[in-house]
Scaffold this motif. Structure first.
Motif, PDB file in Angstrom:
ATOM      1  N   ALA A 104       3.018  -3.656  -5.154  1.00 32.95           N
ATOM      2  CA  ALA A 104       1.989  -3.242  -4.190  1.00 32.95           C
ATOM      3  C   ALA A 104       2.628  -2.832  -2.869  1.00 32.95           C
ATOM      4  O   ALA A 104       2.249  -1.824  -2.271  1.00 32.95           O
ATOM      5  CB  ALA A 104       0.988  -4.374  -3.967  1.00 32.95           C
ATOM      6  N   LEU A 105       3.617  -3.599  -2.411  1.00 36.03           N
ATOM      7  CA  LEU A 105       4.277  -3.270  -1.147  1.00 36.03           C
ATOM      8  C   LEU A 105       4.983  -1.923  -1.237  1.00 36.03           C
ATOM      9  O   LEU A 105       4.903  -1.102  -0.318  1.00 36.03           O
ATOM     10  CB  LEU A 105       5.277  -4.360  -0.779  1.00 36.03           C
ATOM     11  CG  LEU A 105       5.994  -4.180   0.568  1.00 36.03           C
ATOM     12  CD1 LEU A 105       5.001  -4.186   1.708  1.00 36.03           C
ATOM     13  CD2 LEU A 105       7.041  -5.269   0.770  1.00 36.03           C
ATOM     14  N   GLN A 106       5.638  -1.667  -2.364  1.00 40.25           N
ATOM     15  CA  GLN A 106       6.313  -0.384  -2.534  1.00 40.25           C
ATOM     16  C   GLN A 106       5.305   0.758  -2.607  1.00 40.25           C
ATOM     17  O   GLN A 106       5.466   1.791  -1.945  1.00 40.25           O
ATOM     18  CB  GLN A 106       7.166  -0.408  -3.799  1.00 40.25           C
ATOM     19  CG  GLN A 106       8.384  -1.316  -3.703  1.00 40.25           C
ATOM     20  CD  GLN A 106       9.127  -1.404  -5.021  1.00 40.25           C
ATOM     21  OE1 GLN A 106       8.609  -1.879  -6.022  1.00 40.25           O
ATOM     22  NE2 GLN A 106      10.349  -0.908  -5.030  1.00 40.25           N
ATOM     23  N   LEU A 107       4.273   0.576  -3.392  1.00 41.42           N
ATOM     24  CA  LEU A 107       3.265   1.626  -3.558  1.00 41.42           C
ATOM     25  C   LEU A 107       2.603   1.976  -2.233  1.00 41.42           C
ATOM     26  O   LEU A 107       2.396   3.150  -1.920  1.00 41.42           O
ATOM     27  CB  LEU A 107       2.195   1.158  -4.561  1.00 41.42           C
ATOM     28  CG  LEU A 107       0.939   2.032  -4.684  1.00 41.42           C
ATOM     29  CD1 LEU A 107       1.285   3.365  -5.313  1.00 41.42           C
ATOM     30  CD2 LEU A 107      -0.144   1.326  -5.497  1.00 41.42           C
TER      31      LEU A 107
ATOM     32  N   ASN B  31      -7.177   7.146  -2.895  1.00 41.17           N
ATOM     33  CA  ASN B  31      -7.747   7.548  -4.182  1.00 41.17           C
ATOM     34  C   ASN B  31      -7.098   6.797  -5.336  1.00 41.17           C
ATOM     35  O   ASN B  31      -7.774   6.404  -6.301  1.00 41.17           O
ATOM     36  CB  ASN B  31      -7.593   9.056  -4.377  1.00 41.17           C
ATOM     37  CG  ASN B  31      -8.467   9.857  -3.416  1.00 41.17           C
ATOM     38  OD1 ASN B  31      -9.446   9.331  -2.885  1.00 41.17           O
ATOM     39  ND2 ASN B  31      -8.122  11.109  -3.181  1.00 41.17           N
ATOM     40  N   ASP B  32      -5.780   6.572  -5.253  1.00 41.58           N
ATOM     41  CA  ASP B  32      -5.103   5.778  -6.284  1.00 41.58           C
ATOM     42  C   ASP B  32      -5.616   4.340  -6.266  1.00 41.58           C
ATOM     43  O   ASP B  32      -5.801   3.717  -7.318  1.00 41.58           O
ATOM     44  CB  ASP B  32      -3.590   5.783  -6.052  1.00 41.58           C
ATOM     45  CG  ASP B  32      -2.953   7.113  -6.378  1.00 41.58           C
ATOM     46  OD1 ASP B  32      -3.602   7.917  -7.086  1.00 41.58           O
ATOM     47  OD2 ASP B  32      -1.831   7.372  -5.910  1.00 41.58           O
ATOM     48  N   TRP B  33      -5.822   3.804  -5.086  1.00 40.55           N
ATOM     49  CA  TRP B  33      -6.334   2.436  -4.922  1.00 40.55           C
ATOM     50  C   TRP B  33      -7.688   2.314  -5.624  1.00 40.55           C
ATOM     51  O   TRP B  33      -7.951   1.341  -6.322  1.00 40.55           O
ATOM     52  CB  TRP B  33      -6.443   2.151  -3.434  1.00 40.55           C
ATOM     53  CG  TRP B  33      -6.946   0.800  -3.023  1.00 40.55           C
ATOM     54  CD1 TRP B  33      -8.244   0.413  -2.941  1.00 40.55           C
ATOM     55  CD2 TRP B  33      -6.176  -0.337  -2.620  1.00 40.55           C
ATOM     56  NE1 TRP B  33      -8.339  -0.878  -2.492  1.00 40.55           N
ATOM     57  CE2 TRP B  33      -7.080  -1.369  -2.290  1.00 40.55           C
ATOM     58  CE3 TRP B  33      -4.814  -0.575  -2.484  1.00 40.55           C
ATOM     59  CZ2 TRP B  33      -6.655  -2.608  -1.847  1.00 40.55           C
ATOM     60  CZ3 TRP B  33      -4.399  -1.820  -2.037  1.00 40.55           C
ATOM     61  CH2 TRP B  33      -5.303  -2.813  -1.733  1.00 40.55           C
TER      62      TRP B  33
ATOM     63  N   ASN C 139       5.493   6.239   1.055  1.00 40.75           N
ATOM     64  CA  ASN C 139       5.312   7.578   1.620  1.00 40.75           C
ATOM     65  C   ASN C 139       4.709   7.579   3.021  1.00 40.75           C
ATOM     66  O   ASN C 139       4.369   8.638   3.541  1.00 40.75           O
ATOM     67  CB  ASN C 139       4.421   8.416   0.704  1.00 40.75           C
ATOM     68  CG  ASN C 139       5.088   8.689  -0.635  1.00 40.75           C
ATOM     69  OD1 ASN C 139       6.282   8.952  -0.684  1.00 40.75           O
ATOM     70  ND2 ASN C 139       4.315   8.603  -1.714  1.00 40.75           N
ATOM     71  N   VAL C 140       4.562   6.417   3.624  1.00 38.86           N
ATOM     72  CA  VAL C 140       3.854   6.383   4.916  1.00 38.86           C
ATOM     73  C   VAL C 140       4.637   5.681   6.011  1.00 38.86           C
ATOM     74  O   VAL C 140       4.160   5.542   7.128  1.00 38.86           O
ATOM     75  CB  VAL C 140       2.485   5.681   4.762  1.00 38.86           C
ATOM     76  CG1 VAL C 140       1.619   6.437   3.784  1.00 38.86           C
ATOM     77  CG2 VAL C 140       2.654   4.239   4.313  1.00 38.86           C
TER      78      VAL C 140
END
Length: 590
Positions: free
Chosen positions: A278-281, A219-221, A285-286
């Motif tokens: 982007a890599l951190q985002l 959803n953020d994407w 959490n996954v």
């Protein structure tokens, strides 16, 4: 001598047969019955080769793949392979799998080290491909007992050694680099899609990070990057972003280690902010859910020897992505238009263009001239712009020394531009700068109601009426294809309006960003009409472009043999040198 050398293995297989016969005669599940004897057999092999730190983890869950192989095998504390055990008599050849086994195989096939067995047949797979020939035992597990034999103990020993000794090998060639990362990227994409399907069945709210981490991330994407992205598009974007962020980090010398993606992203952020963030985002959490896939990807990328890759292929960076898409997803490659033009062809085109700049357009310094703008309207992998940059850098070094290279390229950068797709249509009889349709053309955009005196906040589209509404204003005809037209997942019309609405979407970096117009300028209306006209021309051209591409792909090609016969190849050394401007010009007056 051969029998004596493998006497220990023959004896181990015999004991395996005895144990299996006893277990199978006692009832219970046949697959479960041969687990214990199998562990003993494999442990004997590992001990014989002094691999004392081998552990077998049964029913090992792979939540990122939605599957649970019978065993995960760790060597020296690191997972190095997986074992899928079938009950005696069932096939272990994927060509003969039933429906259930086939579905399981499609989930497991991307693993780099996978051993299949039913107790008497053994097959080793890496990335979905079988390694060597299968090994068979002589006899039945139900009745052979101690007479169970291995006709070719050398082949069986080598197969198990290959399985137990697996580790990512150094990658020194583009072809292998592409094969490895494309396979793991597909594996990661499938894992994301499986996770999204699993989360869709959850009753937890979308913002529950623990229960539905990927739903919130998706959803953020959509909210911040690609509003029109569906689950498949998000999964693809996630997988490719993580893969190429790791490759970029490795080129920058950032250490790649499992469970360190946040730190990799943080360090990558210093020079490549977008990819680092982007890599951190995408992974903060996954990580725990995709441990296996992300670990394999990280360990594999860490084995890429970039200097060796480039030494074997100077164009490695240029056509890496095109070759990657060919292996990863050929349909996506065709859709994105990522096709590579060989450097030799590009080099000649660039040289000829610079000759024209110097001899016909009075630009003494060619591409380095400050008045020259370079735009590639269909840049693909960026080969043309990259070659122009290299040419300007080489010429600067020749004239002023190597220290001038960086300054020359920096000055050039502001005059370079590239677009994914752009078309002109001089056949329609319009000026080159006139993108609108003729007055009598039904496709000509009409501004049928005024936007109003205040800045609008909302934009919407009525697909049935083919009308675009901005505040109180209306524009027609605007087709659904124009409204949804995107570049790299970014919807163009929505993006354009987002910077001009009452509360702009642009990121605020200083108080100056709070300065905004009070009313809708007439120039914006004209700009919107031109934008909608350009997008309509692009969408109208797509069928013919697809047909042209298809015709090109199925048409005849010029072979290397024909080029050699015609004297084009091999390229003579003199032809590789930069040409000096002709004294009389490239095209002398007649």
């Amino acid at each position: 001598m051969g029998g004596d050398q493998y006497g220990w293995l023959r004896a181990a297989v015999s004991r395996f047969g005895e144990a299996c016969k006893d277990k199978l005669s006692g009832g219970g599940g046949p697959e479960a019955a041969i687990r214990g004897p199998l562990e003993v057999l494999l442990r004997v092999v590992s001990e014989c080769h002094e691999q004392h730190r081998v552990s077998w983890h049964d029913e090992y869950p792979l939540p990122d793949l939605g599957v649970r192989p019978d065993y995960a095998v760790s060597v020296n504390g690191k997972i190095s392979g997986y074992v899928e055990l079938k009950r005696p008599g069932l096939p272990v050849d994927p060509e003969n799998f039933g429906r259930g086994s086939r579905e399981q195989w499609h989930k497991l096939r991307g693993l780099p080290n996978l051993l299949y067995s039913n107790g008497t047949e053994w097959r080793l797979f890496r990335g979905g491909r079988q390694v060597g020939e299968p090994v068979y035992f002589a006899g039945s597990l139900h009745g052979a007992g101690g007479k169970l034999a291995v006709p070719d103990p050398l082949a069986f020993d080598l197969l198990l050694q290959q399985f137990l000794d697996w580790h990512p090998e150094p990658i020194r060639h583009v072809a292998r680099l592409v094969q490895e990362i494309a396979r793991l990227c597909r594996l990661l994409r499938a894992a994301v899609q499986e996770q999204l399907r699993s989360e869709s069945r959850s009753s937890a709210p979308d913002d529950d990070v623990r229960a539905r981490p990927f739903t919130g991330l998706k959803n953020d994407w959509r909210r911040y990057l690609f509003p029109s992205a569906d689950d498949a598009t998000f999964a693809d974007g996630f997988a490719q972003t993580v893969t190429f962020s790791l490759l970029l980090a490795h080129t920058e010398g950032i250490p790649l280690a499992p469970d360190s993606l946040h730190e990799i992203g943080r360090r990558l952020d210093d020079g490549h902010a977008l990819m680092g963030k982007a890599l951190q985002l995408l992974t903060d959490n996954v990580n725990a859910r995709f441990t296996v896939t992300l670990d394999l990807l990280t360990r594999t990328v860490a084995q890429v020897d970039w200097p060796a890759v480039r030494s074997g292929n100077r164009d490695a960076y240029l056509h890496l992505y095109e070759h990657f898409l060919t292996v990863y997803d050929p349909a996506l490659r065709q859709k994105s238009g990522s096709y590579y033009t060989p450097r030799e062809v590009v080099g000649e085109m660039i040289r000829l263009t610079e000759d024209v700049l110097r001899t016909r357009l009075d630009r003494e310094h060619g591409f380095a001239d400050e008045d020259v703008r370079i735009v590639d309207p269909a840049m693909g992998t960026g080969t043309f712009l990259h070659t122009v940059s290299e040419r300007v850098a080489e010429q600067a070094a020749e004239r002023h020394g190597p220290a001038m290279t960086r300054d020359a390229v920096q000055r050039l950068a502001s005059r370079l531009g590239g677009l994914p797709r752009w078309y002109a249509d001089p056949a329609q009889g319009r000026r080159a700068d006139d993108v609108e349709f003729p007055t009598a053309d039904k496709r000509r955009i009409q501004y049928v109601s005024h936007i109003g005196g205040t800045l609008p906040e909302q934009i919407r589209h009525d697909a049935e009426a083919e009308t675009l509404y901005i505040g109180g204003g209306a524009f027609t005809p605007v087709s659904e294809a124009v409204w949804t037209y995107d570049v790299g997942g970014m919807p163009i019309v929505k993006k354009w309006f987002g910077y001009r609405k009452a509360s702009p979407n642009s990121k605020k970096t200083s108080p100056l960003d709070d300065i905004h117009v009070d009313a809708w300028p007439a120039e914006w209306t004209e700009e919107l009409i031109e934008l909608l006209s350009v997008l309509r021309r692009l969408t109208d051209l797509e069928p013919s472009q697809d047909a042209l591409l298809t015709a090109v792909l199925v048409g005849p090609v010029v072979t290397e043999g024909e080029l050699r016969a015609a004297g084009v190849l091999p390229v003579p050394p003199a032809a590789r040198k930069a040409r000096h401007p002709a004294l009389d010009g490239l095209f002398p007056d007649v």
